[in-house]
Design an enzyme around this catalytic site. Sequence first.
Site, PDB file in Angstrom:
ATOM      1  N   GLN A  84      -2.763  -1.917  -4.134  1.00  0.00           N
ATOM      2  CA  GLN A  84      -1.868  -1.866  -4.997  1.00  0.00           C
ATOM      3  C   GLN A  84      -0.590  -2.450  -3.956  1.00  0.00           C
ATOM      4  O   GLN A  84       0.367  -2.895  -4.642  1.00  0.00           O
ATOM      5  CB  GLN A  84      -1.269  -0.550  -4.979  1.00  0.00           C
ATOM      6  N   VAL A  86       1.649  -5.321  -1.967  1.00  0.00           N
ATOM      7  CA  VAL A  86       1.771  -6.742  -2.125  1.00  0.00           C
ATOM      8  C   VAL A  86       2.550  -7.374  -0.932  1.00  0.00           C
ATOM      9  O   VAL A  86       2.962  -8.492  -0.754  1.00  0.00           O
ATOM     10  CB  VAL A  86       3.295  -6.927  -3.124  1.00  0.00           C
ATOM     11  N   HIS A 119      -1.056  -5.683  -7.661  1.00  0.00           N
ATOM     12  CA  HIS A 119       0.316  -5.506  -8.329  1.00  0.00           C
ATOM     13  C   HIS A 119       0.966  -6.733  -7.706  1.00  0.00           C
ATOM     14  O   HIS A 119       2.248  -6.956  -7.704  1.00  0.00           O
ATOM     15  CB  HIS A 119       0.904  -4.338  -7.607  1.00  0.00           C
ATOM     16  N   CYS A 130       7.363 -21.990 -17.145  1.00  0.00           N
ATOM     17  CA  CYS A 130       5.728 -22.477 -17.279  1.00  0.00           C
ATOM     18  C   CYS A 130       4.694 -21.496 -16.698  1.00  0.00           C
ATOM     19  O   CYS A 130       3.768 -21.934 -16.957  1.00  0.00           O
ATOM     20  CB  CYS A 130       5.707 -23.905 -16.827  1.00  0.00           C
ATOM     21  N   THR A 192      -2.605   6.253  -0.708  1.00  0.00           N
ATOM     22  CA  THR A 192      -1.834   6.246  -1.921  1.00  0.00           C
ATOM     23  C   THR A 192      -1.197   7.452  -2.394  1.00  0.00           C
ATOM     24  O   THR A 192      -2.196   8.306  -2.565  1.00  0.00           O
ATOM     25  CB  THR A 192      -2.556   5.170  -2.958  1.00  0.00           C
ATOM     26  N   ASN A 217      -5.676  10.518   3.773  1.00  0.00           N
ATOM     27  CA  ASN A 217      -3.891  10.508   3.646  1.00  0.00           C
ATOM     28  C   ASN A 217      -3.425  11.934   4.182  1.00  0.00           C
ATOM     29  O   ASN A 217      -4.099  13.017   4.206  1.00  0.00           O
ATOM     30  CB  ASN A 217      -3.445  10.914   1.913  1.00  0.00           C
ATOM     31  N   ALA A 235      -4.091   6.279   8.141  1.00  0.00           N
ATOM     32  CA  ALA A 235      -5.024   5.082   8.139  1.00  0.00           C
ATOM     33  C   ALA A 235      -5.730   4.569   9.291  1.00  0.00           C
ATOM     34  O   ALA A 235      -6.841   4.647   9.384  1.00  0.00           O
ATOM     35  CB  ALA A 235      -4.313   3.996   7.185  1.00  0.00           C
TER      36      ALA A 235
HETATM   37  P1  OAD Z   1       3.627   5.828  -2.243  1.00  0.00           P
HETATM   38  O1  OAD Z   1       4.811   5.410  -1.560  1.00  0.00           O
HETATM   39  O2  OAD Z   1       3.835   6.393  -3.748  1.00  0.00           O
HETATM   40  O3  OAD Z   1       2.646   6.783  -1.456  1.00  0.00           O
HETATM   41  C1  OAD Z   1       2.363   6.229  -0.008  1.00  0.00           C
HETATM   42  C2  OAD Z   1       1.260   7.443   0.271  1.00  0.00           C
HETATM   43  O4  OAD Z   1       0.843   7.158   1.536  1.00  0.00           O
HETATM   44  C3  OAD Z   1       1.634   8.730   0.188  1.00  0.00           C
HETATM   45  O5  OAD Z   1       0.515   9.785  -0.359  1.00  0.00           O
HETATM   46  C4  OAD Z   1       1.790   9.112   1.673  1.00  0.00           C
HETATM   47  O6  OAD Z   1       1.457  10.467   2.163  1.00  0.00           O
HETATM   48  C5  OAD Z   1       0.638   8.095   2.142  1.00  0.00           C
HETATM   49  N1  OAD Z   1       0.716   7.748   3.812  1.00  0.00           N
HETATM   50  C6  OAD Z   1       1.978   7.900   4.472  1.00  0.00           C
HETATM   51  N2  OAD Z   1       1.713   7.283   5.818  1.00  0.00           N
HETATM   52  C7  OAD Z   1       0.405   7.226   5.856  1.00  0.00           C
HETATM   53  C8  OAD Z   1      -0.649   6.771   6.951  1.00  0.00           C
HETATM   54  N3  OAD Z   1       0.040   6.225   8.158  1.00  0.00           N
HETATM   55  N4  OAD Z   1      -1.883   6.594   6.704  1.00  0.00           N
HETATM   56  C9  OAD Z   1      -2.353   6.936   5.299  1.00  0.00           C
HETATM   57  N5  OAD Z   1      -1.433   7.367   4.283  1.00  0.00           N
HETATM   58  C10 OAD Z   1      -0.256   7.454   4.446  1.00  0.00           C
HETATM   59  O7  OAD Z   1       2.919   4.217  -2.250  1.00  0.00           O
HETATM   60  P2  OAD Z   1       1.648   3.857  -3.389  1.00  0.00           P
HETATM   61  O8  OAD Z   1       0.668   4.977  -3.729  1.00  0.00           O
HETATM   62  O9  OAD Z   1       1.275   2.589  -2.857  1.00  0.00           O
HETATM   63  O10 OAD Z   1       4.461  -0.476  -7.244  1.00  0.00           O
HETATM   64  O11 OAD Z   1       2.840   3.572  -4.563  1.00  0.00           O
HETATM   65  C11 OAD Z   1       2.015   2.884  -5.637  1.00  0.00           C
HETATM   66  C12 OAD Z   1       3.017   1.810  -6.309  1.00  0.00           C
HETATM   67  O12 OAD Z   1       4.109   2.521  -6.566  1.00  0.00           O
HETATM   68  C13 OAD Z   1       3.426   0.643  -5.482  1.00  0.00           C
HETATM   69  O13 OAD Z   1       2.125  -0.293  -5.521  1.00  0.00           O
HETATM   70  C14 OAD Z   1       4.405   0.108  -5.983  1.00  0.00           C
HETATM   71  C15 OAD Z   1       5.367   1.402  -6.182  1.00  0.00           C
HETATM   72  O14 OAD Z   1       6.225   1.451  -7.059  1.00  0.00           O
HETATM   73  C16 OAD Z   1       4.827  -1.574  -7.476  1.00  0.00           C
HETATM   74  O15 OAD Z   1       5.312  -2.268  -6.767  1.00  0.00           O
HETATM   75  C17 OAD Z   1       4.194  -2.260  -8.848  1.00  0.00           C
END
Ligand code: OAD
Length: 249
Positions: A84, A86, A119, A130, A192, A217, A235
């Site tokens: 997810q 970018v 994403h 275009c 995530t 996580n 991670a």
């Molecule tokens: P989030 O910020 O929602 O979640 C991040 C996750 O990473 C949380 O569950 C944390 O507990 C976990 N985390 C933090 N530090 C970590 C580490 N060192 N190792 C492993 N895990 C860790 O981010 P996403 O789930 O990626 O969308 O969010 C999904 C989408 O929401 C993104 O792609 C973005 C956002 O709006 C778009 O931009 C379209």
Amino acid sequence: MLVLTGAGISAESGVPTFRGSGGLWRSYRAEDLATPEAFARDPRLVWEWYGARRDAMASCEPNAAHHAIARRRPGPPALRIATQNVDGLHAAAAGIAAREAAVGGPGTTEDATSLLEIHGSLFRTRCTACGDRRDHRDPIDAATEASLPRCLACGGLLRPDVVWFGEALDPDVIGTAFEWAETADVCLVVGTSAVVQPAASLATVTLETGGAIIEVNPEPTPLTRMASVSIRGTAAGCVPAMLDPDGGR
Ligand code: OAD
């Protein structure tokens, strides 16, 4: 194996997450910066924010988790990545792994076709007129609307090639991701919050088609209760040992 990643995999590279403490959506309003309406209203402001995110990436490099995923050695399981993120760090790690493999370093079985950035990418633009898509790494000049990046093909205003709230994902990209999820024996979910759809349902599709979920996580997520194994760790701290127990020897 399908590896589904979110912002947490890049946290140890210094990239902010979205929802945790210090997360981007704690300090910024997504509706002002990451929607088609926001871009139509004030493209300069949106580009300023994306330009700053790109600039911040200049000091960020793939971490041990990105490298372990990219450096998978030949042989099963085949590994595919749907991210997810970018931030381009999976692609950067794949590039490094390919260069290492070329000089006899830890091998990689992966190629660019095994990575889906569902994403989009901070480092790609799409023309609002275009639709032309290109890699784009030049600094963004968001001083005025007239200085914003323009399409090389037609002169139209460029936008970041990322998926904004309220927009559909590229059907080919997400379609392929669901095919990978259906055929995976394991969906390894790393970093995530699993609250954004349809990305989060990639893992449940693997489960529904007879595969298992393994999660890494530091915090529980909605997927935790469905996971066969849920590891409370980071991670970079956990993924290398899981994918390459010999430590790349
Ligand atoms: P989030 O910020 O929602 O979640 C991040 C996750 O990473 C949380 O569950 C944390 O507990 C976990 N985390 C933090 N530090 C970590 C580490 N060192 N190792 C492993 N895990 C860790 O981010 P996403 O789930 O990626 O969308 O969010 C999904 C989408 O929401 C993104 O792609 C973005 C956002 O709006 C778009 O931009 C379209």
